[in-house]
Design a protein around this motif. Structure first.
Motif, mmCIF file in Angstrom:
data_model
loop_
_atom_site.group_PDB
_atom_site.id
_atom_site.type_symbol
_atom_site.label_atom_id
_atom_site.label_comp_id
_atom_site.label_asym_id
_atom_site.label_seq_id
_atom_site.Cartn_x
_atom_site.Cartn_y
_atom_site.Cartn_z
ATOM 1 N N VAL A 169 -2.225 7.831 -5.602
ATOM 2 C CA VAL A 169 -2.049 8.816 -4.532
ATOM 3 C C VAL A 169 -1.928 10.207 -5.166
ATOM 4 C CG1 VAL A 169 -0.535 9.550 -2.646
ATOM 5 C CG2 VAL A 169 -0.963 7.117 -3.028
ATOM 6 N N PRO A 170 -2.900 11.082 -4.917
ATOM 7 C CA PRO A 170 -2.873 12.404 -5.536
ATOM 8 C C PRO A 170 -1.581 13.155 -5.219
ATOM 9 C CG PRO A 170 -4.932 12.042 -4.353
ATOM 10 C CD PRO A 170 -4.043 10.891 -4.017
ATOM 11 N N GLY A 171 -0.971 13.695 -6.246
ATOM 12 C CA GLY A 171 0.287 14.420 -6.062
ATOM 13 C C GLY A 171 1.508 13.527 -6.187
ATOM 14 N N TYR A 172 1.288 12.214 -6.072
ATOM 15 C CA TYR A 172 2.414 11.266 -6.137
ATOM 16 C C TYR A 172 2.037 10.104 -7.064
ATOM 17 C CZ TYR A 172 3.925 13.932 -2.097
ATOM 18 O OH TYR A 172 4.293 14.935 -1.255
ATOM 19 N N GLU A 173 1.529 10.468 -8.224
ATOM 20 C CA GLU A 173 0.976 9.449 -9.122
ATOM 21 C C GLU A 173 2.034 8.449 -9.595
ATOM 22 O OE1 GLU A 173 0.320 12.656 -9.203
ATOM 23 O OE2 GLU A 173 -1.854 12.803 -8.969
ATOM 24 N N LYS A 174 3.287 8.862 -9.563
ATOM 25 C CA LYS A 174 4.332 7.950 -10.049
ATOM 26 C C LYS A 174 4.892 7.043 -8.953
ATOM 27 C CE LYS A 174 6.134 11.014 -13.626
ATOM 28 N NZ LYS A 174 7.203 12.023 -13.789
ATOM 29 N N GLY A 175 4.457 7.241 -7.724
ATOM 30 C CA GLY A 175 5.029 6.488 -6.604
ATOM 31 C C GLY A 175 4.673 5.006 -6.660
ATOM 32 N N ASN A 176 5.490 4.202 -5.987
ATOM 33 C CA ASN A 176 5.261 2.741 -5.982
ATOM 34 C C ASN A 176 4.320 2.378 -4.834
ATOM 35 O OD1 ASN A 176 7.568 2.883 -7.712
ATOM 36 N ND2 ASN A 176 8.874 2.719 -5.888
ATOM 37 N N PHE A 177 3.117 2.920 -4.865
ATOM 38 C CA PHE A 177 2.236 2.694 -3.719
ATOM 39 C C PHE A 177 1.424 1.416 -3.865
ATOM 40 C CE2 PHE A 177 3.009 7.237 -3.778
ATOM 41 C CZ PHE A 177 3.365 7.459 -2.451
ATOM 42 N N VAL A 178 1.263 0.757 -2.737
ATOM 43 C CA VAL A 178 0.307 -0.343 -2.622
ATOM 44 C C VAL A 178 -0.487 -0.029 -1.367
ATOM 45 C CG1 VAL A 178 -0.021 -2.835 -2.381
ATOM 46 C CG2 VAL A 178 2.005 -1.980 -3.579
ATOM 47 N N GLY A 179 -1.789 -0.014 -1.479
ATOM 48 C CA GLY A 179 -2.611 0.241 -0.295
ATOM 49 C C GLY A 179 -2.737 -1.025 0.530
ATOM 50 N N PRO A 180 -3.212 -0.889 1.781
ATOM 51 C CA PRO A 180 -3.426 -2.064 2.624
ATOM 52 C C PRO A 180 -4.278 -3.100 1.889
ATOM 53 C CG PRO A 180 -3.762 -0.075 3.893
ATOM 54 C CD PRO A 180 -3.580 0.358 2.474
ATOM 55 N N THR A 181 -3.813 -4.328 1.929
ATOM 56 C CA THR A 181 -4.470 -5.416 1.203
ATOM 57 C C THR A 181 -4.688 -6.572 2.173
ATOM 58 O OG1 THR A 181 -3.417 -4.729 -0.858
ATOM 59 C CG2 THR A 181 -4.156 -7.019 -0.748
ATOM 60 N N ILE A 182 -5.884 -7.151 2.138
ATOM 61 C CA ILE A 182 -6.163 -8.280 3.043
ATOM 62 C C ILE A 182 -6.701 -9.469 2.248
ATOM 63 C CG2 ILE A 182 -7.466 -9.038 5.074
ATOM 64 C CD1 ILE A 182 -7.752 -6.123 5.927
ATOM 65 N N LEU A 183 -6.058 -10.592 2.436
ATOM 66 C CA LEU A 183 -6.534 -11.843 1.827
ATOM 67 C C LEU A 183 -7.018 -12.742 2.953
ATOM 68 C CD1 LEU A 183 -3.655 -12.645 -0.709
ATOM 69 C CD2 LEU A 183 -6.056 -12.350 -1.347
ATOM 70 N N SER A 184 -8.225 -13.304 2.813
ATOM 71 C CA SER A 184 -8.670 -14.235 3.858
ATOM 72 C C SER A 184 -8.834 -15.632 3.262
ATOM 73 C CB SER A 184 -9.945 -13.740 4.518
ATOM 74 O OG SER A 184 -11.066 -14.177 3.805
ATOM 75 N N GLY A 185 -8.982 -16.606 4.150
ATOM 76 C CA GLY A 185 -9.099 -17.994 3.686
ATOM 77 C C GLY A 185 -7.803 -18.508 3.074
ATOM 78 N N VAL A 186 -6.677 -17.969 3.544
ATOM 79 C CA VAL A 186 -5.368 -18.399 3.020
ATOM 80 C C VAL A 186 -4.999 -19.755 3.639
ATOM 81 C CG1 VAL A 186 -2.899 -17.810 3.020
ATOM 82 C CG2 VAL A 186 -4.621 -16.030 2.599
ATOM 83 N N THR A 187 -4.413 -20.611 2.843
ATOM 84 C CA THR A 187 -3.987 -21.933 3.347
ATOM 85 C C THR A 187 -2.480 -22.118 3.102
ATOM 86 O OG1 THR A 187 -4.695 -22.866 1.234
ATOM 87 C CG2 THR A 187 -6.237 -23.064 3.078
ATOM 88 N N PRO A 188 -1.857 -23.022 3.881
ATOM 89 C CA PRO A 188 -0.389 -23.136 3.831
ATOM 90 C C PRO A 188 0.189 -23.525 2.474
ATOM 91 C CG PRO A 188 -1.216 -24.204 5.800
ATOM 92 C CD PRO A 188 -2.421 -23.834 4.982
ATOM 93 N N ASP A 189 -0.627 -24.109 1.596
ATOM 94 C CA ASP A 189 -0.082 -24.525 0.301
ATOM 95 C C ASP A 189 0.012 -23.360 -0.697
ATOM 96 O OD1 ASP A 189 -2.933 -24.680 0.674
ATOM 97 O OD2 ASP A 189 -3.029 -25.259 -1.455
ATOM 98 N N MET A 190 -0.572 -22.215 -0.379
ATOM 99 C CA MET A 190 -0.612 -21.115 -1.359
ATOM 100 C C MET A 190 0.746 -20.418 -1.470
ATOM 101 S SD MET A 190 -4.259 -19.309 -0.584
ATOM 102 C CE MET A 190 -5.787 -20.249 -0.627
ATOM 103 N N GLU A 191 1.070 -19.991 -2.682
ATOM 104 C CA GLU A 191 2.351 -19.321 -2.912
ATOM 105 C C GLU A 191 2.447 -18.031 -2.093
ATOM 106 O OE1 GLU A 191 3.057 -17.918 -6.875
ATOM 107 O OE2 GLU A 191 5.187 -17.546 -6.467
#
Ligand code: NAD
Length: 520
Positions: free
Chosen positions: A377-399
């Protein structure tokens, strides 16, 4: 800058008792109506998650200081208990007015310490304010019951009385709302209180306490002690504390629940979650996608009612494409930036954990549709940023599915039928919230009936009830019997006393009988 940041730039004013004009970054405790510096040699930094700047420092309160806070609460109890309920309500009436007046300052502090956007921080304060508003009319919820003439000349009635000293232990994610779930209800019921804010963002609690005192809350009714495990354990063990309200993770919550219940205390413990949104093929596509994006990524996913898992019934592909398109438009930046949609996660460790769980999903076969892990993130390079993340095909056994991620990560699953989707939701150990998106009343009604989670949304992604209801998480998301706020909240902070009285003419007293009295 927020109040804490201001502390550095203001000269201390000798006659000013308020903690906020001090030069020190150290946050005092609040004991018996005074803000007092801890004598502890150990402090924990409160860090702005967007910049890594040290905003303030909380002390690891010493045992002696903790005990003096409990004594102050104990001393304040008899007269507060005997203060008319109308007077206690009026304190809340003034308190809600002061919160409104200070909304911007409170929100700014929340953004500085917690990271969420200013608009979201206002929501954090506002949802707590609603509990204070509800407390203004709490008398009717504290009324007892009366049965006349249970036997000849005898009546029985019940009174709802406060418990004594109660305590609250708070999480980092709603630094204003969650303290306000606790002490206004407890205090309006006539209890006195020890609040332990999150060590990550104590500022809002401090500001709220100061406003509550300005509103007329007497000295000692609300006390604040800072710290981490040790002070929490001291709260669990203390003989003078009668009840504990906890909100936070399962690990801490179950520890507190068992340790404090073993000491005979009442505990209400709101804990972790994995909230599912079930999307039926007949749902309105635009409004559903908007709801999923807002509830999955808002507050960077750090809400216990965040919708972190979507179960698409039928073909998920067209939905996932739209979801991806919409998620990509979100702006990630410091919460103080006016166009930010989501801010940073709370700490470096939180970011590492989120990234690790995303990777575990990829490693076990989920498809990474959107990866926000390497965002800068420009101007906030040290921040703890995580952008929107999408995982598909997730199943109930996954951690990544089994663990609460608590970040801006949306998991997409697929089911062939509503029954299959319901089964997925009910197999999950958590039971905080679940939502269905549909235009079918039949599907919605079935969902409402068979889902085991405690808070159901029908075309509502984050169904957190207003304070005249209660926050009703269930299964592993809650331990205890009486939920937060609403009728249950009043019941939690009060105990019933029953009185049986006899007023009759005793001139024809028929003598002594040692048999069990009956009312025939
Ligand atoms: P956390 O459990 O780490 O911390 C909560 C509080 O417990 C803090 O005050 C902390 O000092 C204390 N604590 C932590 N570990 C402890 C231990 N081992 N012994 C004694 N005390 C301990 O939680 P957090 O990270 O601040 O908050 C996030 C969690 O809270 C998530 O799991 C989220 O789902 C949950 N949460 C639940 C609700 C709800 O209503 N169900 C609401 C908000 C947050």
């Amino acid at each position: 800058p927020g109040v804490f940041a201001l502390a550095n730039h203001h000269l201390s004013i000798a006659t000013e008792s308020s903690w906020k004009h001090r030069t020190s970054l150290r946050v005092p405790n609040l004991i018996g109506g005074s803000f007092v510096d801890s004598q502890s040699s150990e402090f924990v930094d409160v860090i702005n998650p967007a910049t890594q700047e040290v905003v303030s420092q909380i002390p690891l309160t010493t045992d002696k200081e903790f005990k003096s806070a409990v004594s102050a609460a104990k001393e304040a109890f008899p007269s507060w208990k005997n203060t008319p309920i109308t007077t206690r309500q009026r304190v809340m009436l003034k308190f809600q007015e002061l919160i409104r007046k200070n909304m911007d300052k409170l929100a700014f502090n929340v953004t500085t310490e917690q990271g969420k956007t200013l608009k979201d921080a206002q929501g954090d304060v506002f949802r707590g304010l609603e509990v204070v508003e509800h407390a203004c009319g709490m008398a009717t919820l504290q009324m007892g019951e009366y049965v006349s003439n249970v036997s000849n000349g005898i009546d029985t009635y019940s009174l709802r009385e406060p418990l004594g000293v109660c305590a609250g232990i708070c999480p980092f994610n709603f630094p204003a709302m969650i303290p306000l779930w606790m002490f206004p209800v407890a205090a309006t019921c006539g209890n006195t209180f020890i609040l332990k804010p999150s060590e990550k963002d104590p500022g809002a609690s401090m500001m709220l306490a100061e406003l509550a005192m300005e509103a007329g809350l007497p000295d000692g009714v609300l006390n604040i002690v800072h710290g981490t495990h040790d002070v929490v354990n001291a709260i669990c063990d203390d003989d003078d504390i009668r009840a504990i309200s906890f909100v936070g993770s399962n690990q801490a919550g179950m520890h507190i629940y068992s340790r404090a219940s073993a000491k005979g205390k009442r505990v209400q413990s709101n804990m972790g979650a994995k909230n599912h949104g079930v999307v039926m093929p007949d749902a309105n596509i635009d409004s559903t996608i908007n709801a999923l994006v807002a509830a999955g990524f808002g507050a960077a996913g750090q809400r216990c009612m965040a919708l972190s898992t979507v179960v698409f019934v039928g073909d998920s592909k067209p939905w996932e494409e739209k979801l991806l398109e919409r998620a990509k438009t979100l702006k990630v930046s410091a919460g103080t930036e006016p166009d930010a949609d989501l801010g940073p996660v709370i700490s470096k460790q939180a970011k590492e954990r989120v990234c690790r769980l995303v990777q575990s999903g990829v490693d076990s076969g989920a498809k990474l549709l959107l990866d926000g892990r390497d965002i800068v993130v420009p101007g906030y390079e040290k921040g703890n940023f995580v952008g929107p993340t999408i995982l598909s095909g997730v199943t109930p056994d996954m951690e990544c599915y089994k663990e609460e991620i608590f970040g801006p990560v949306l998991l997409c699953m697929q089911a062939n039928s509503l029954d299959e989707a319901i089964n997925i939701v009910n197999q999950n150990k958590y039971g905080n919230g679940a939502a269905i998106f549909t235009t079918s009343g039949v599907a919605a009604r079935k969902f409402q009936t068979v889902i085991e989670s405690g808070q159901i949304g029908i075309n509502v992604p984050i169904p957190v009830p207003l304070p005249f209801f209660s926050f009703t998480g269930s299964k592993a998301s809650f331990a205890g019997d009486l939920n937060f706020y609403g009728k249950a909240g009043v019941q939690f902070y009060s105990q019933i006393k029953t009185v049986t009285q006899q007023w009759k003419d005793l001139s024809s007293d028929s003598g002594v009988s040692l048999a069990m009295p009956t009312s025939q």
